[in-house]
Design a protein around this motif. Structure first.
Motif, PDB file in Angstrom:
ATOM      1  N   LEU A 118      15.517  32.618  43.650  1.00  0.00           N
ATOM      2  CA  LEU A 118      15.039  33.405  44.792  1.00  0.00           C
ATOM      3  C   LEU A 118      15.133  34.902  44.507  1.00  0.00           C
ATOM      4  O   LEU A 118      14.290  35.680  44.959  1.00  0.00           O
ATOM      5  CB  LEU A 118      15.856  33.083  46.050  1.00  0.00           C
ATOM      6  CG  LEU A 118      15.766  31.670  46.609  1.00  0.00           C
ATOM      7  CD1 LEU A 118      16.665  31.547  47.828  1.00  0.00           C
ATOM      8  CD2 LEU A 118      14.332  31.303  46.940  1.00  0.00           C
ATOM      9  N   ARG A 161      12.953  32.770  59.773  1.00  0.00           N
ATOM     10  CA  ARG A 161      12.818  31.914  58.586  1.00  0.00           C
ATOM     11  C   ARG A 161      11.422  32.055  57.985  1.00  0.00           C
ATOM     12  O   ARG A 161      11.276  32.161  56.757  1.00  0.00           O
ATOM     13  CB  ARG A 161      13.132  30.461  58.928  1.00  0.00           C
ATOM     14  CG  ARG A 161      14.632  30.225  59.094  1.00  0.00           C
ATOM     15  CD  ARG A 161      14.965  28.786  59.400  1.00  0.00           C
ATOM     16  NE  ARG A 161      14.558  28.509  60.781  1.00  0.00           N
ATOM     17  CZ  ARG A 161      14.139  27.348  61.232  1.00  0.00           C
ATOM     18  NH1 ARG A 161      14.067  26.302  60.443  1.00  0.00           N
ATOM     19  NH2 ARG A 161      13.794  27.186  62.492  1.00  0.00           N
ATOM     20  N   LEU A 163      10.647  33.654  54.119  1.00  0.00           N
ATOM     21  CA  LEU A 163      10.092  32.833  53.038  1.00  0.00           C
ATOM     22  C   LEU A 163       8.613  33.074  52.777  1.00  0.00           C
ATOM     23  O   LEU A 163       8.070  32.576  51.803  1.00  0.00           O
ATOM     24  CB  LEU A 163      10.356  31.350  53.295  1.00  0.00           C
ATOM     25  CG  LEU A 163       9.687  30.662  54.477  1.00  0.00           C
ATOM     26  CD1 LEU A 163       8.215  30.391  54.252  1.00  0.00           C
ATOM     27  CD2 LEU A 163      10.397  29.365  54.757  1.00  0.00           C
ATOM     28  N   LEU A 203       7.724  34.013  49.171  1.00  0.00           N
ATOM     29  CA  LEU A 203       8.399  33.352  48.049  1.00  0.00           C
ATOM     30  C   LEU A 203       7.431  32.838  46.990  1.00  0.00           C
ATOM     31  O   LEU A 203       7.759  32.812  45.807  1.00  0.00           O
ATOM     32  CB  LEU A 203       9.272  32.193  48.548  1.00  0.00           C
ATOM     33  CG  LEU A 203      10.562  32.569  49.258  1.00  0.00           C
ATOM     34  CD1 LEU A 203      11.325  31.310  49.654  1.00  0.00           C
ATOM     35  CD2 LEU A 203      11.434  33.467  48.386  1.00  0.00           C
ATOM     36  N   LEU A 252      11.353  23.674  53.405  1.00  0.00           N
ATOM     37  CA  LEU A 252      10.751  24.856  52.790  1.00  0.00           C
ATOM     38  C   LEU A 252       9.225  24.754  52.694  1.00  0.00           C
ATOM     39  O   LEU A 252       8.520  25.666  53.139  1.00  0.00           O
ATOM     40  CB  LEU A 252      11.381  25.108  51.412  1.00  0.00           C
ATOM     41  CG  LEU A 252      10.934  26.338  50.648  1.00  0.00           C
ATOM     42  CD1 LEU A 252      11.318  27.612  51.377  1.00  0.00           C
ATOM     43  CD2 LEU A 252      11.559  26.346  49.258  1.00  0.00           C
ATOM     44  N   TRP A 260       6.587  27.104  54.855  1.00  0.00           N
ATOM     45  CA  TRP A 260       5.639  27.966  54.148  1.00  0.00           C
ATOM     46  C   TRP A 260       4.216  27.646  54.592  1.00  0.00           C
ATOM     47  O   TRP A 260       3.426  28.557  54.862  1.00  0.00           O
ATOM     48  CB  TRP A 260       5.787  27.819  52.634  1.00  0.00           C
ATOM     49  CG  TRP A 260       5.027  28.892  51.907  1.00  0.00           C
ATOM     50  CD1 TRP A 260       5.473  30.135  51.569  1.00  0.00           C
ATOM     51  CD2 TRP A 260       3.656  28.827  51.478  1.00  0.00           C
ATOM     52  NE1 TRP A 260       4.467  30.836  50.955  1.00  0.00           N
ATOM     53  CE2 TRP A 260       3.343  30.059  50.889  1.00  0.00           C
ATOM     54  CE3 TRP A 260       2.684  27.844  51.548  1.00  0.00           C
ATOM     55  CZ2 TRP A 260       2.089  30.348  50.354  1.00  0.00           C
ATOM     56  CZ3 TRP A 260       1.422  28.123  51.024  1.00  0.00           C
ATOM     57  CH2 TRP A 260       1.137  29.362  50.428  1.00  0.00           C
TER      58      TRP A 260
END
Length: 194
Positions: free
Chosen positions: A15, A65, A69, A72, A112, A116
């Motif tokens: 990360l 959140r 993200l 990412l 995750l 996303w």
């Protein structure tokens, strides 16, 4: 226990690579380009601030959140400039990397990929606010740096309005403010009036 912590440590270092992804936006005052990790933190804080003053009822935990993200995928794909011709396909490589990150043995974030995908689709209330703020922050940086990134790349008023046009429906108040600042930027010579 040690093996589990080793895997989580590896995931955290993965990360950390977001700090190495440079954007084309200058930080406040135009000293240097920001990186995607800095942008993600700033986005999370800005979303929080907007949610707190909003009349809408946002799920703040989800909003934060999504903000943390949302970039990412750039670890694997790099940052795609807002005005790039390749912008429409950037999400494909980013999503591929999100899948890779999700399958990392040290990843404790089970949802995750779903989170996303939610922010990418922009359909939930939280994801729609995120999209507005994600466009607003680089705009603010351009104002603070006297249009430095716009001038670096020969960006025109019509391009800015096209890429920010969706904000008019999502948040008319923000859009009216943005329009007035676009006109100001043109008057200052920071944006081409075309």
């Amino acid at each position: 226990m040690t093996e589990r912590l080793d895997r989580i440590a590896e995931f955290l270092l993965q990360l950390d690579a977001l700090k190495s992804v440079d954007r084309r936006t200058y930080i406040n005052g135009g000293e240097r380009l920001e990186n995607s990790a800095e942008h993600s933190w700033h986005l999370a804080m800005a979303c929080w601030a907007f949610a707190e003053q909003s009349q809408e009822d946002f799920d703040l935990s989800k909003l934060l959140r999504l903000a943390l993200l949302h970039d990412l995928g750039e670890i694997g794909a790099g940052d795609t400039f807002l005005y790039s011709d390749q912008r429409s396909d950037a999400h494909l490589e980013e999503r591929r990397y999100i899948g890779e990150l999700a399958s990392h043995p040290g990843n404790p974030i089970g949802d995750l990929p779903e989170l996303w995908d939610e922010q990418e689709a922009g359909e939930s209330r939280e994801a729609r606010l995120l999209k507005v703020i994600d466009r607003l922050l680089p705009f603010l940086h351009n104002l603070a740096s006297q249009g430095r990134a716009w001038k670096d790349h020969g960006i025109r008023k019509s391009q800015v309005l096209r890429m920010h046009g969706f904000i008019e429906q999502e948040n008319p108040e923000v859009y009216r403010w943005l329009r007035s600042k676009v006109d100001y930027a043109v008057a200052q010579g920071w944006l081409e009036n075309a």
